[in-house]
Design a protein around this motif. Structure first.
Motif, PDB file in Angstrom:
ATOM      1  N   PRO A 207       0.812  -1.124   0.009  1.00  0.00           N
ATOM      2  CA  PRO A 207      -0.032  -0.081   0.224  1.00  0.00           C
ATOM      3  C   PRO A 207       0.746   0.875  -0.106  1.00  0.00           C
ATOM      4  CG  PRO A 207      -0.173  -0.673   1.995  1.00  0.00           C
ATOM      5  CD  PRO A 207       0.182  -2.195   1.042  1.00  0.00           C
ATOM      6  N   ASP A 208       0.014   2.540  -0.441  1.00  0.00           N
ATOM      7  CA  ASP A 208       0.853   3.775  -0.543  1.00  0.00           C
ATOM      8  C   ASP A 208       1.126   4.266   1.015  1.00  0.00           C
ATOM      9  OD1 ASP A 208       1.567   4.474  -3.618  1.00  0.00           O
ATOM     10  OD2 ASP A 208      -0.420   3.721  -4.098  1.00  0.00           O
ATOM     11  N   TYR A 209       0.228   4.070   1.711  1.00  0.00           N
ATOM     12  CA  TYR A 209      -0.713   4.385   2.678  1.00  0.00           C
ATOM     13  C   TYR A 209      -0.891   3.406   3.375  1.00  0.00           C
ATOM     14  CZ  TYR A 209      -1.166   8.522  -0.193  1.00  0.00           C
ATOM     15  OH  TYR A 209      -0.693   9.148  -1.246  1.00  0.00           O
ATOM     16  N   GLY A 210      -0.644   3.518   4.868  1.00  0.00           N
ATOM     17  CA  GLY A 210      -1.340   2.720   5.601  1.00  0.00           C
ATOM     18  C   GLY A 210      -0.323   1.118   6.096  1.00  0.00           C
ATOM     19  N   ASP A 211      -1.038  -0.061   6.042  1.00  0.00           N
ATOM     20  CA  ASP A 211      -0.363  -1.359   6.476  1.00  0.00           C
ATOM     21  C   ASP A 211      -1.006  -2.066   5.432  1.00  0.00           C
ATOM     22  OD1 ASP A 211       1.652  -0.839   8.733  1.00  0.00           O
ATOM     23  OD2 ASP A 211      -0.429  -0.613   9.826  1.00  0.00           O
ATOM     24  N   ALA A 212      -0.265  -3.147   4.988  1.00  0.00           N
ATOM     25  CA  ALA A 212      -1.349  -4.188   4.382  1.00  0.00           C
ATOM     26  C   ALA A 212      -1.300  -5.045   4.954  1.00  0.00           C
ATOM     27  CB  ALA A 212       0.392  -4.972   3.384  1.00  0.00           C
ATOM     28  N   VAL A 213      -2.336  -6.573   4.702  1.00  0.00           N
ATOM     29  CA  VAL A 213      -3.283  -7.094   5.347  1.00  0.00           C
ATOM     30  C   VAL A 213      -3.412  -8.333   5.450  1.00  0.00           C
ATOM     31  CG1 VAL A 213      -5.305  -4.762   6.336  1.00  0.00           C
ATOM     32  CG2 VAL A 213      -5.907  -6.154   3.931  1.00  0.00           C
ATOM     33  N   THR A 214      -4.182  -9.333   5.358  1.00  0.00           N
ATOM     34  CA  THR A 214      -3.846 -10.615   4.966  1.00  0.00           C
ATOM     35  C   THR A 214      -5.162 -10.639   3.659  1.00  0.00           C
ATOM     36  OG1 THR A 214      -2.628 -11.439   7.025  1.00  0.00           O
ATOM     37  CG2 THR A 214      -4.188 -13.079   5.156  1.00  0.00           C
ATOM     38  N   ILE A 215      -5.009 -10.908   2.926  1.00  0.00           N
ATOM     39  CA  ILE A 215      -6.129 -11.176   1.660  1.00  0.00           C
ATOM     40  C   ILE A 215      -6.347 -12.783   1.698  1.00  0.00           C
ATOM     41  CG2 ILE A 215      -7.283 -11.159  -0.442  1.00  0.00           C
ATOM     42  CD1 ILE A 215      -5.305  -8.480  -0.782  1.00  0.00           C
ATOM     43  N   LYS A 216      -7.178 -13.557   2.215  1.00  0.00           N
ATOM     44  CA  LYS A 216      -7.827 -14.801   1.869  1.00  0.00           C
ATOM     45  C   LYS A 216      -7.963 -16.280   0.990  1.00  0.00           C
ATOM     46  CE  LYS A 216      -8.459 -14.653   6.806  1.00  0.00           C
ATOM     47  NZ  LYS A 216      -9.343 -14.893   8.636  1.00  0.00           N
ATOM     48  N   ALA A 217      -7.552 -16.817   0.530  1.00  0.00           N
ATOM     49  CA  ALA A 217      -8.498 -17.379  -0.077  1.00  0.00           C
ATOM     50  C   ALA A 217      -9.876 -17.343  -0.763  1.00  0.00           C
ATOM     51  CB  ALA A 217      -8.069 -18.897  -0.425  1.00  0.00           C
ATOM     52  N   GLY A 218     -10.030 -16.605  -1.586  1.00  0.00           N
ATOM     53  CA  GLY A 218     -11.638 -16.745  -1.970  1.00  0.00           C
ATOM     54  C   GLY A 218     -12.301 -15.280  -2.161  1.00  0.00           C
ATOM     55  N   GLU A 219     -10.844 -14.267  -1.104  1.00  0.00           N
ATOM     56  CA  GLU A 219     -11.921 -12.847  -1.088  1.00  0.00           C
ATOM     57  C   GLU A 219     -11.424 -12.471  -2.545  1.00  0.00           C
ATOM     58  OE1 GLU A 219     -11.550 -12.831   3.958  1.00  0.00           O
ATOM     59  OE2 GLU A 219      -9.724 -12.150   3.097  1.00  0.00           O
ATOM     60  N   VAL A 220     -12.289 -11.118  -1.936  1.00  0.00           N
ATOM     61  CA  VAL A 220     -12.499  -9.799  -3.484  1.00  0.00           C
ATOM     62  C   VAL A 220     -11.731  -8.690  -2.246  1.00  0.00           C
ATOM     63  CG1 VAL A 220     -13.690 -10.521  -4.966  1.00  0.00           C
ATOM     64  CG2 VAL A 220     -14.421  -9.233  -3.577  1.00  0.00           C
ATOM     65  N   PRO A 221     -10.784  -8.069  -3.230  1.00  0.00           N
ATOM     66  CA  PRO A 221     -10.496  -6.472  -2.426  1.00  0.00           C
ATOM     67  C   PRO A 221     -11.247  -5.633  -2.837  1.00  0.00           C
ATOM     68  CG  PRO A 221      -9.294  -6.798  -4.776  1.00  0.00           C
ATOM     69  CD  PRO A 221     -10.097  -8.359  -4.124  1.00  0.00           C
ATOM     70  N   VAL A 222     -12.084  -4.552  -1.340  1.00  0.00           N
ATOM     71  CA  VAL A 222     -13.338  -3.746  -1.755  1.00  0.00           C
ATOM     72  C   VAL A 222     -12.603  -2.345  -1.431  1.00  0.00           C
ATOM     73  CG1 VAL A 222     -15.396  -3.047  -1.025  1.00  0.00           C
ATOM     74  CG2 VAL A 222     -14.981  -5.761  -1.426  1.00  0.00           C
ATOM     75  N   PHE A 223     -12.701  -1.519  -2.378  1.00  0.00           N
ATOM     76  CA  PHE A 223     -12.337  -0.390  -2.497  1.00  0.00           C
ATOM     77  C   PHE A 223     -13.132   0.748  -2.195  1.00  0.00           C
ATOM     78  CE2 PHE A 223      -9.649  -2.811  -5.111  1.00  0.00           C
ATOM     79  CZ  PHE A 223      -8.725  -2.927  -4.161  1.00  0.00           C
ATOM     80  N   THR A 224     -12.310   1.513  -1.101  1.00  0.00           N
ATOM     81  CA  THR A 224     -13.431   2.960  -1.119  1.00  0.00           C
ATOM     82  C   THR A 224     -12.679   4.281  -0.730  1.00  0.00           C
ATOM     83  OG1 THR A 224     -14.388   1.249   0.906  1.00  0.00           O
ATOM     84  CG2 THR A 224     -15.414   3.606   1.598  1.00  0.00           C
ATOM     85  N   ALA A 225     -13.724   5.173  -1.429  1.00  0.00           N
ATOM     86  CA  ALA A 225     -12.444   6.519  -1.805  1.00  0.00           C
ATOM     87  C   ALA A 225     -12.300   6.807  -0.031  1.00  0.00           C
ATOM     88  CB  ALA A 225     -13.464   7.737  -2.274  1.00  0.00           C
ATOM     89  N   CYS A 226     -11.086   8.234  -0.060  1.00  0.00           N
ATOM     90  CA  CYS A 226     -10.421   8.017   1.100  1.00  0.00           C
ATOM     91  C   CYS A 226      -9.856   8.975   1.131  1.00  0.00           C
ATOM     92  CB  CYS A 226      -9.054   6.947   0.830  1.00  0.00           C
ATOM     93  SG  CYS A 226      -7.997   6.972   2.581  1.00  0.00           S
TER      94      CYS A 226
END
Length: 263
Positions: A207-226
Motif C-alpha cells: 500500500p502507498d499508505y497504511g499497512d498491508a493486510v491478509t487477503i484470504k483465498a476466495g476474498e475480493v478487495p473492496v475499495f472505498t474513497a479515502c
C-alpha cells in the motif's frame, strides 16, 4: 496492545496528554472520525470547492468558525484541533516537512480547518453486521492506495483518488456495499471491487499508505474513497503551508455515527 477508549473526550484527553499516539481505527465506537486539512485563508475557498466537487473522497463534516480559531465546536466539547489528533503531517510547498504529535508551535492566525468524513466511521456498522474488518482484526492501519481515477479539479487543487481497501468474500462484499451506501457523509458506497489493476493499483501487498493486510483465498478487495485524497491534491497544488492528519490518525468527534446514517 493498544488501549481501547469508549468515549471520544476520554480518547482526546489521552492524545492531548501524549498518552495515545496510535491509529484511531476501532476507537470510541459509535462516533464520527474525521480526516484533517488545515490551509491558509487564501487557499481555503478553492479547497472548499474541491471538497464540494469531490464529495466521495472529501465529504465535508465541518469547517473553522473563523480563520485562526483552533477550537472546533462543531466537532464536540473542548476540541482543540492543534492537540487532539495522535499524529499530524506538516507540508511546505507540497513537500512533507515532518510529522509531529502537536501543532501548537506551528499554528498561524490565518489558518482554516476542514474536517472530512472518514471510512473508520462506517466500520462500526460493518462490525455490527458480523463482517470481519481485517485491519481491525489484525490490529493495523487500513491499507490505502493511489489510483488512476482523476478527481474533479477546483482552482489550484487537482489530483487522483486515493482509496482504502478491505477484503471480503463476495457475499460479504455485497453486504458491505449495502451498509456503506447508508453513510454518504463518510465516503458512502465503495467505488470499485475486484481487479485492482483496473484502477491503477499494481500490488495489494504494497500500500502507498497504511499497512498491508491478509487477503484470504476466495476474498475480493473492496475499495472505498479515502480522505487521504486531499493530501494528494495538496501535494500537487503546493500551498506554502498545510497541516493534515497522519494516515490512520483521525480526529474522533462527539458526533454520533447514527446522525450521518440514511435509514
Amino acid at each position: 496492545m493498544t488501549q481501547l477508549f469508549s468515549q471520544p473526550a476520554e480518547l482526546r484527553r489521552a492524545i492531548r496528554a501524549g498518552d495515545f499516539a496510535a491509529n484511531t481505527s476501532g476507537q470510541a465506537p459509535g462516533f464520527v472520525q474525521c480526516n484533517l486539512a488545515i490551509l491558509p485563508k487564501d487557499w481555503a475557498a478553492e479547497f472548499l470547492q474541491f471538497c464540494q466537487k469531490n464529495p466521495k473522497p472529501c465529504p465535508l463534516i465541518a469547517m473553522s468558525d473563523e480563520p485562526g480559531n483552533p477550537l472546533m465546536s462543531a466537532a464536540g466539547v473542548d476540541v482543540d484541533i492543534r492537540t487532539d489528533l495522535p499524529r499530524y503531517r506538516l507540508w511546505r510547498n507540497g513537500e512533507l516537512a515532518g510529522e509531529v504529535g502537536d501543532v501548537r508551535e506551528h499554528w498561524q492566525d490565518d489558518l482554516v480547518t476542514f474536517l472530512i468524513g472518514c471510512s473508520f466511521s462506517f466500520e462500526e456498522a460493518l462490525l455490527a453486521d458480523g463482517l470481519d474488518i481485517r485491519n481491525i482484526s489484525e490490529g493495523v492501519n487500513v491499507p490505502m492506495f493511489n489510483t488512476n481515477l482523476a478527481c474533479a479539479p477546483a482552482g489550484r487543487f487537482s489530483g487522483n483518488l486515493v482509496v482504502s481497501m478491505r477484503p471480503f468474500v463476495p457475499a460479504d462484499a455485497i453486504r458491505m456495499i449495502q451498509i456503506c451506501s447508508r453513510f454518504p457523509s463518510v465516503h458512502g458506497a465503495p467505488i470499485h471491487f475486484g481487479d485492482p489493476a483496473a484502477i491503477g493499483i499494481a500490488d495489494l501487498h504494497a500500500p502507498d499508505y497504511g499497512d498491508a493486510v491478509t487477503i484470504k483465498a476466495g476474498e475480493v478487495p473492496v475499495f472505498t474513497a479515502c480522505g487521504v485524497t486531499p493530501q494528494a491534491a495538496i501535494m500537487q497544488a503546493k500551498p506554502p503551508f498545510c497541516i493534515t492528519h497522519s494516515p490512520g490518525c483521525m480526529l474522533v468527534t462527539d458526533i454520533p455515527n447514527a446522525k450521518l446514517a440514511i435509514l
